[in-house]
Design an enzyme around this catalytic site. Structure first.
Site, mmCIF file in Angstrom:
data_model
loop_
_atom_site.group_PDB
_atom_site.id
_atom_site.type_symbol
_atom_site.label_atom_id
_atom_site.label_comp_id
_atom_site.label_asym_id
_atom_site.label_seq_id
_atom_site.Cartn_x
_atom_site.Cartn_y
_atom_site.Cartn_z
ATOM 1 N N LYS A 46 -61.423 71.965 -54.702
ATOM 2 C CA LYS A 46 -61.690 71.735 -56.099
ATOM 3 C C LYS A 46 -60.901 70.597 -56.264
ATOM 4 O O LYS A 46 -59.581 70.224 -56.287
ATOM 5 C CB LYS A 46 -61.080 72.959 -56.580
ATOM 6 C CG LYS A 46 -61.212 72.924 -58.332
ATOM 7 C CD LYS A 46 -60.677 74.310 -58.991
ATOM 8 C CE LYS A 46 -61.106 74.281 -60.204
ATOM 9 N NZ LYS A 46 -60.858 75.527 -61.146
ATOM 10 N N VAL A 57 -66.531 71.493 -57.531
ATOM 11 C CA VAL A 57 -65.855 72.111 -56.089
ATOM 12 C C VAL A 57 -66.807 71.465 -54.874
ATOM 13 O O VAL A 57 -68.162 71.786 -55.306
ATOM 14 C CB VAL A 57 -65.640 73.635 -56.313
ATOM 15 C CG1 VAL A 57 -65.611 74.297 -54.751
ATOM 16 C CG2 VAL A 57 -64.953 74.066 -57.063
ATOM 17 N N GLY A 99 -72.441 71.579 -61.052
ATOM 18 C CA GLY A 99 -72.497 70.347 -60.469
ATOM 19 C C GLY A 99 -71.580 69.365 -60.679
ATOM 20 O O GLY A 99 -70.384 69.711 -61.380
ATOM 21 N N ASP A 134 -59.685 83.648 -66.261
ATOM 22 C CA ASP A 134 -61.222 83.954 -66.372
ATOM 23 C C ASP A 134 -61.846 84.510 -65.233
ATOM 24 O O ASP A 134 -62.800 84.017 -64.578
ATOM 25 C CB ASP A 134 -61.902 82.548 -66.743
ATOM 26 C CG ASP A 134 -63.056 82.403 -67.535
ATOM 27 O OD1 ASP A 134 -63.163 83.521 -67.968
ATOM 28 O OD2 ASP A 134 -63.703 81.444 -67.526
ATOM 29 N N LYS A 145 -71.384 67.598 -63.404
ATOM 30 C CA LYS A 145 -71.108 67.543 -64.764
ATOM 31 C C LYS A 145 -69.980 68.541 -65.335
ATOM 32 O O LYS A 145 -69.357 68.485 -66.378
ATOM 33 C CB LYS A 145 -72.285 67.953 -65.530
ATOM 34 C CG LYS A 145 -73.617 67.053 -65.514
ATOM 35 C CD LYS A 145 -74.746 67.633 -66.149
ATOM 36 C CE LYS A 145 -75.905 66.301 -65.923
ATOM 37 N NZ LYS A 145 -77.262 66.744 -66.988
ATOM 38 N N ALA A 146 -69.550 69.269 -64.145
ATOM 39 C CA ALA A 146 -68.501 70.357 -64.508
ATOM 40 C C ALA A 146 -67.313 69.521 -64.654
ATOM 41 O O ALA A 146 -67.006 68.610 -63.942
ATOM 42 C CB ALA A 146 -68.311 71.427 -63.473
ATOM 43 N N PRO A 147 -66.227 69.979 -65.492
ATOM 44 C CA PRO A 147 -64.721 69.146 -65.782
ATOM 45 C C PRO A 147 -64.282 69.294 -64.429
ATOM 46 O O PRO A 147 -63.372 68.249 -64.026
ATOM 47 C CB PRO A 147 -64.226 69.960 -66.646
ATOM 48 C CG PRO A 147 -64.786 71.475 -66.593
ATOM 49 C CD PRO A 147 -66.147 71.213 -66.448
#
Length: 433
Positions: A86, A72, A65, A180, A67-69
């Site tokens: 993104k 998207v 959501g 990754d 809170k992600a660095p």
């Protein structure tokens, strides 16, 4: 299990050191590059704000959501093309020239196995990538968090092949490094076909970190040097094969221990019982083990993976959406202007549409129902709606639509429920589509 553990173990022992080479079937060879996509372009921040409704929280589709660095969002351009945007953290990519060079290089790739990059934006501190939108969730969702049915063996093999083909294509175009690689990087298109996200072809941030902080899944050479190599990507592909085989995210060290102890039944997803043979299971385990070799030079390359995975494919004539149990993109119903207004809960727009349609409420109704007939009909209508609501909550959309259709036919004698039905239909369709 559909494949006996003893048979699987014996087959594994005999093939552990030998590669299995199968000729490529001409009709399964990789198709030509995608030609119907627009050329890579630069967007403005304002254009992407409009497309994502101001980077609205409800349009976030990334795993963690807001809170992600790097977040998207889903969005839609003026030409109605759906996109995934993104948005990087403001501290990422301080060198705007480097960002643009990387984005343009990735944007030259065009392949039906990729969720292709359509453009980028570099204004002030903003760094954004724009890619094709894939509406049918990630592999992680379907593999680890499924609600209706576990992913079938044939579909898992298809995922492995398509991702290998994507990596082979990228390697042939000089983009062998993928950062990754994991189940969240694989997304499903309108047809239910798996595609590799183009976002992983670019580094995650300015510090150049190529992997998440979970060291248990990180290639050993990356821990030593901090560098990603094409062989590192093959290691990550091995972890992906373990995911597909087990239905869980098992650390490679634990999986290799199970393989060495010939305890392969513990490694295999119990939901796959009866769906595959011992030979097929053995081959997938062997491929995973080769990818997870400690020495990078002992790992296979994408081309040899594709050659090994093609003969394993099952139910090749069955479309992916059928194997996945999801609605086909071509069968998805597009919303009418009224449906779009209902989806936005825009009462003004709904009123304008109804006015244009000549909505007159119940003026001039020629007949009226007796009180008894009215109450009986209302009870029947409410029962149908309740059944539809239950089916909708359980994602049984076919039953839900049938029940809501009954509601509509029962209400046909009264025009005054048009708005209520529009809201109901708009809500249903927005969740189905």
């Amino acid at each position: 299990m559909g494949c006996g553990c003893s048979k699987l173990s014996s087959c594994w022992t005999s093939e552990q050191n030998g590669a299995r080479h199968e000729p490529l079937n001409a009709e399964n060879e990789e198709k030509s590059e995608v030609s119907d996509l627009p050329v890579f372009r630069e967007f403005t921040v304002e254009q992407l704000k409009i497309a994502t409704s101001g980077f609205a929280v409800e349009n976030i589709v990334s795993e963690h959501g807001e809170k992600a660095p790097n977040v998207v969002y889903k969005g839609k351009l003026e030409n109605q093309r759906r996109i995934a945007v993104k948005r990087f953290n403001r501290s990422a990519w301080p060198d705007s020239r480097q960002f643009m060079e990387e984005a343009k290089a990735v944007g030259q790739l065009r392949n039906h196995r990729l969720a292709n990059l359509l453009g980028c934006c570099c204004e002030g501190d903003e760094r954004l990538l724009v890619a094709e939108f894939m509406p049918n969730e990630t592999l992680a969702k379907h593999l680890f968090h499924w609600e209706t049915q576990p992913m079938k063996w044939a579909m898992r093999l298809r995922v492995a092949l398509y991702v290998a083909q994507a990596l082979e294509y990228c390697t042939s175009k000089g983009r062998a490094l993928y950062h990754d690689l994991n189940a969240y990087r694989i997304v499903f298109d309108d047809d239910g076909d798996p595609r590799l996200s183009c976002f992983g072809l670019m580094k995650n941030s300015r510090d150049g970190k190529s992997y998440s902080t979970n060291l248990a899944f990180t290639p050993p050479e990356y821990l030593r040097t901090g560098r990603i190599t094409p062989e590192s990507v093959m290691y990550s592909f091995g972890t992906l094969l373990l995911d597909l085989l087990s239905g869980k995210h098992i650390p490679p060290s634990h999986a290799l221990d199970l393989i060495r102890d010939r305890n392969l039944q513990m490694l295999t997803d119990s939901c796959l019982e009866g769906q595959f043979s011992g030979d097929d299971g053995t081959e997938l385990v062997r491929l995973a083990s080769r990818c997870l070799q400690y020495e990078p030079r002992e790992r296979p390359n994408p081309k040899s993976l594709v050659a090994a995975l093609i003969p394993l494919q099952k139910e090749t004539e069955v479309p992916s959406h059928a194997l996945m149990g999801i609605p086909h993109g071509g069968e998805a119903m597009s919303l009418s202007p009224l449906g779009e207004a209902c989806q936005r809960m825009d009462l003004t727009a709904m009123h304008e549409v109804l006015e244009k349609l000549g909505y007159k409420d119940d003026e001039g109704a020629a007949t009226e129902l007796s009180f008894q007939m009215w109450t009986n009909q209302m009870q029947e209508t409410l029962n149908s709606k309740k059944k539809g609501d239950v089916a909708f909550r359980h994602k049984d959309f076919k039953a839900a639509i049938e029940c809501y259709t009954q509601v509509r036919s029962l209400y046909a004698c009264s025009k005054s429920v048009t708005v209520g039905l529009a809201i109901l239909t708009g809500t249903l369709l927005s969740n189905v589509v």
